[in-house]
Write a protein that holds these residues in place. Structure first.
Motif, mmCIF file in Angstrom:
data_model
loop_
_atom_site.group_PDB
_atom_site.id
_atom_site.type_symbol
_atom_site.label_atom_id
_atom_site.label_comp_id
_atom_site.label_asym_id
_atom_site.label_seq_id
_atom_site.Cartn_x
_atom_site.Cartn_y
_atom_site.Cartn_z
ATOM 1 N N LEU A 5 -92.636 -16.767 122.158
ATOM 2 C CA LEU A 5 -92.010 -15.906 121.158
ATOM 3 C C LEU A 5 -93.015 -15.059 120.392
ATOM 4 C CD1 LEU A 5 -89.385 -15.218 119.519
ATOM 5 C CD2 LEU A 5 -89.982 -17.148 118.042
ATOM 6 N N ILE A 6 -94.156 -15.646 120.050
ATOM 7 C CA ILE A 6 -95.113 -14.925 119.198
ATOM 8 C C ILE A 6 -96.295 -14.347 119.966
ATOM 9 C CG2 ILE A 6 -94.436 -16.311 117.211
ATOM 10 C CD1 ILE A 6 -97.129 -17.789 117.432
ATOM 11 N N GLU A 7 -96.378 -14.625 121.259
ATOM 12 C CA GLU A 7 -97.518 -14.163 122.049
ATOM 13 C C GLU A 7 -97.743 -12.657 121.890
ATOM 14 O OE1 GLU A 7 -99.248 -14.350 126.586
ATOM 15 O OE2 GLU A 7 -97.149 -14.801 126.239
ATOM 16 N N GLY A 8 -98.953 -12.301 121.504
ATOM 17 C CA GLY A 8 -99.337 -10.898 121.395
ATOM 18 C C GLY A 8 -98.942 -10.213 120.096
ATOM 19 N N GLU A 9 -98.125 -10.857 119.276
ATOM 20 C CA GLU A 9 -97.714 -10.245 118.007
ATOM 21 C C GLU A 9 -98.783 -10.530 116.960
ATOM 22 O OE1 GLU A 9 -96.474 -8.074 115.366
ATOM 23 O OE2 GLU A 9 -95.110 -8.133 117.107
ATOM 24 N N GLN A 10 -99.272 -9.498 116.310
ATOM 25 C CA GLN A 10 -100.346 -9.643 115.333
ATOM 26 C C GLN A 10 -99.893 -9.516 113.885
ATOM 27 O OE1 GLN A 10 -103.761 -10.428 116.132
ATOM 28 N NE2 GLN A 10 -102.568 -11.039 117.896
ATOM 29 N N ASP A 11 -98.630 -9.198 113.656
ATOM 30 C CA ASP A 11 -98.144 -9.077 112.286
ATOM 31 C C ASP A 11 -97.854 -10.474 111.726
ATOM 32 O OD1 ASP A 11 -96.879 -6.984 110.206
ATOM 33 O OD2 ASP A 11 -95.699 -8.843 110.260
ATOM 34 N N GLU A 12 -98.600 -10.843 110.703
ATOM 35 C CA GLU A 12 -98.517 -12.178 110.124
ATOM 36 C C GLU A 12 -97.099 -12.515 109.636
ATOM 37 O OE1 GLU A 12 -101.603 -14.590 107.407
ATOM 38 O OE2 GLU A 12 -100.720 -12.856 106.404
ATOM 39 N N ILE A 13 -96.480 -11.594 108.941
ATOM 40 C CA ILE A 13 -95.138 -11.834 108.399
ATOM 41 C C ILE A 13 -94.128 -12.023 109.528
ATOM 42 C CG2 ILE A 13 -93.246 -10.846 107.025
ATOM 43 C CD1 ILE A 13 -95.626 -11.738 105.334
ATOM 44 N N ALA A 14 -94.190 -11.169 110.537
ATOM 45 C CA ALA A 14 -93.252 -11.256 111.655
ATOM 46 C C ALA A 14 -93.400 -12.585 112.398
ATOM 47 C CB ALA A 14 -93.465 -10.081 112.608
ATOM 48 N N VAL A 15 -94.632 -12.977 112.667
ATOM 49 C CA VAL A 15 -94.874 -14.240 113.372
ATOM 50 C C VAL A 15 -94.349 -15.408 112.553
ATOM 51 C CG1 VAL A 15 -96.699 -15.839 114.109
ATOM 52 C CG2 VAL A 15 -96.807 -13.425 114.774
ATOM 53 N N MET A 16 -94.701 -15.461 111.284
ATOM 54 C CA MET A 16 -94.265 -16.577 110.438
ATOM 55 C C MET A 16 -92.751 -16.611 110.299
ATOM 56 S SD MET A 16 -97.215 -16.591 107.542
ATOM 57 C CE MET A 16 -98.897 -17.096 107.929
ATOM 58 N N GLU B 37 -98.727 -29.757 113.660
ATOM 59 C CA GLU B 37 -100.111 -29.278 113.732
ATOM 60 C C GLU B 37 -100.303 -28.409 114.972
ATOM 61 O OE1 GLU B 37 -102.495 -32.842 113.350
ATOM 62 O OE2 GLU B 37 -102.392 -32.765 111.148
ATOM 63 N N CYS B 38 -99.616 -28.749 116.054
ATOM 64 C CA CYS B 38 -99.634 -27.918 117.256
ATOM 65 C C CYS B 38 -99.019 -26.548 116.965
ATOM 66 C CB CYS B 38 -98.896 -28.632 118.385
ATOM 67 S SG CYS B 38 -98.926 -27.754 119.958
ATOM 68 N N VAL B 39 -97.910 -26.529 116.254
ATOM 69 C CA VAL B 39 -97.277 -25.250 115.869
ATOM 70 C C VAL B 39 -98.247 -24.428 115.027
ATOM 71 C CG1 VAL B 39 -95.441 -24.208 114.463
ATOM 72 C CG2 VAL B 39 -94.901 -26.103 116.006
ATOM 73 N N ALA B 40 -98.873 -25.062 114.031
ATOM 74 C CA ALA B 40 -99.830 -24.352 113.174
ATOM 75 C C ALA B 40 -100.985 -23.788 113.995
ATOM 76 C CB ALA B 40 -100.353 -25.282 112.078
ATOM 77 N N ASN B 41 -101.456 -24.553 114.978
ATOM 78 C CA ASN B 41 -102.544 -24.071 115.828
ATOM 79 C C ASN B 41 -102.126 -22.890 116.684
ATOM 80 O OD1 ASN B 41 -104.397 -25.933 114.857
ATOM 81 N ND2 ASN B 41 -103.919 -27.440 116.439
ATOM 82 N N ILE B 42 -100.907 -22.904 117.195
ATOM 83 C CA ILE B 42 -100.401 -21.778 117.979
ATOM 84 C C ILE B 42 -100.332 -20.530 117.110
ATOM 85 C CG2 ILE B 42 -98.369 -20.857 119.162
ATOM 86 C CD1 ILE B 42 -97.864 -23.779 120.136
ATOM 87 N N VAL B 43 -99.830 -20.683 115.895
ATOM 88 C CA VAL B 43 -99.764 -19.552 114.959
ATOM 89 C C VAL B 43 -101.171 -19.040 114.672
ATOM 90 C CG1 VAL B 43 -99.204 -18.879 112.582
ATOM 91 C CG2 VAL B 43 -97.571 -20.228 113.922
ATOM 92 N N ALA B 44 -102.093 -19.940 114.370
ATOM 93 C CA ALA B 44 -103.465 -19.551 114.033
ATOM 94 C C ALA B 44 -104.151 -18.853 115.201
ATOM 95 C CB ALA B 44 -104.270 -20.784 113.616
ATOM 96 N N GLU B 45 -104.016 -19.410 116.402
ATOM 97 C CA GLU B 45 -104.647 -18.799 117.568
ATOM 98 C C GLU B 45 -104.089 -17.412 117.838
ATOM 99 O OE1 GLU B 45 -104.151 -21.673 120.699
ATOM 100 O OE2 GLU B 45 -105.560 -23.064 119.753
ATOM 101 N N ASN B 46 -102.806 -17.238 117.614
ATOM 102 C CA ASN B 46 -102.185 -15.937 117.845
ATOM 103 C C ASN B 46 -102.609 -14.916 116.804
ATOM 104 O OD1 ASN B 46 -99.939 -14.697 119.616
ATOM 105 N ND2 ASN B 46 -99.477 -14.007 117.553
ATOM 106 N N LEU B 47 -102.686 -15.347 115.544
ATOM 107 C CA LEU B 47 -102.964 -14.401 114.455
ATOM 108 C C LEU B 47 -104.444 -14.239 114.121
ATOM 109 C CD1 LEU B 47 -100.153 -15.276 111.901
ATOM 110 C CD2 LEU B 47 -100.299 -13.248 113.369
ATOM 111 N N TYR B 48 -105.180 -15.324 114.159
ATOM 112 C CA TYR B 48 -106.511 -15.296 113.561
ATOM 113 C C TYR B 48 -107.664 -15.469 114.558
ATOM 114 C CZ TYR B 48 -103.379 -16.309 109.696
ATOM 115 O OH TYR B 48 -102.344 -16.279 108.802
ATOM 116 N N VAL B 49 -107.356 -15.749 115.823
ATOM 117 C CA VAL B 49 -108.421 -15.984 116.794
ATOM 118 C C VAL B 49 -108.447 -14.912 117.871
ATOM 119 C CG1 VAL B 49 -109.324 -17.627 118.495
ATOM 120 C CG2 VAL B 49 -108.358 -18.460 116.368
ATOM 121 N N SER B 50 -107.296 -14.365 118.206
ATOM 122 C CA SER B 50 -107.203 -13.513 119.387
ATOM 123 C C SER B 50 -107.493 -12.042 119.144
ATOM 124 C CB SER B 50 -105.801 -13.667 120.004
ATOM 125 O OG SER B 50 -104.816 -13.271 119.075
ATOM 126 N N PHE B 51 -108.038 -11.669 118.006
ATOM 127 C CA PHE B 51 -108.343 -10.258 117.754
ATOM 128 C C PHE B 51 -109.397 -9.771 118.719
ATOM 129 C CE2 PHE B 51 -105.577 -9.946 114.467
ATOM 130 C CZ PHE B 51 -105.887 -10.612 113.310
#
Length: 155
Positions: free
Chosen positions: A17-28, A141-155
């Protein structure tokens, strides 16, 4: 269906669902909605670290507090300690912030960037005492990691 199975089904759905989306609000927003669709919790949402405090982000549920200081309540404590906190009875947690009198138990999971800095917390409340356990901790914690990797690691 038991909660383990629910999480096993949900995790790949959230990742897709969130793969590739970089908008923090949209992902959350979509992660909170996906969790709300799968589980019968009272409140599900994110608080983002902005300007030295936690600021209310996307959520599902009744109205919530706008600002939370570092170390205050369950969310502020999870942020300060940089670790997940599970509270069986929120009325027994020192300094609990009662945004709703219907909230009885809570789990708060930090969302950390690649340097380990907490950028947000995932906050979930239940109407029932002791609603969260190690299964929830592990999978959220897995969900949080998926969110973090999508938003804060993959730039």
């Amino acid at each position: 269906m038991d909660k383990q199975k629910k999480y096993e089904e949900l995790i790949p759905q959230i990742a897709a669902l969130i793969e590739g989306e970089q908008d923090e609000i949209a992902v959350m927003a979509n992660v909170a909605a996906a969790l709300a669709d799968k589980f019968d919790w009272w409140w599900i949402g994110f608080y983002r670290v902005l300007g030295g405090e936690l600021i209310l982000g996307p959520f599902q549920g009744p109205v919530a507090c706008y600002h939370i200081s570092l170390g205050r309540g369950v969310c502020g404590t999870a942020w300060q300690k940089e670790q997940t906190i599970v509270v069986d009875d929120v009325e027994q947690f020192p300094g609990h912030i009662a945004c709703s009198s219907f909230s009885r138990s809570e789990i708060v999971v930090p969302v950390k960037d690649s340097s380990g800095t907490v950028r947000a917390v995932l906050d979930i409340d239940s109407r029932y005492l002791a609603a969260f356990d190690d299964v929830d901790r592990e999978w959220l914690e897995c969900v949080a990691n998926i969110v973090a990797e999508n938003l804060y690691v993959s730039f």
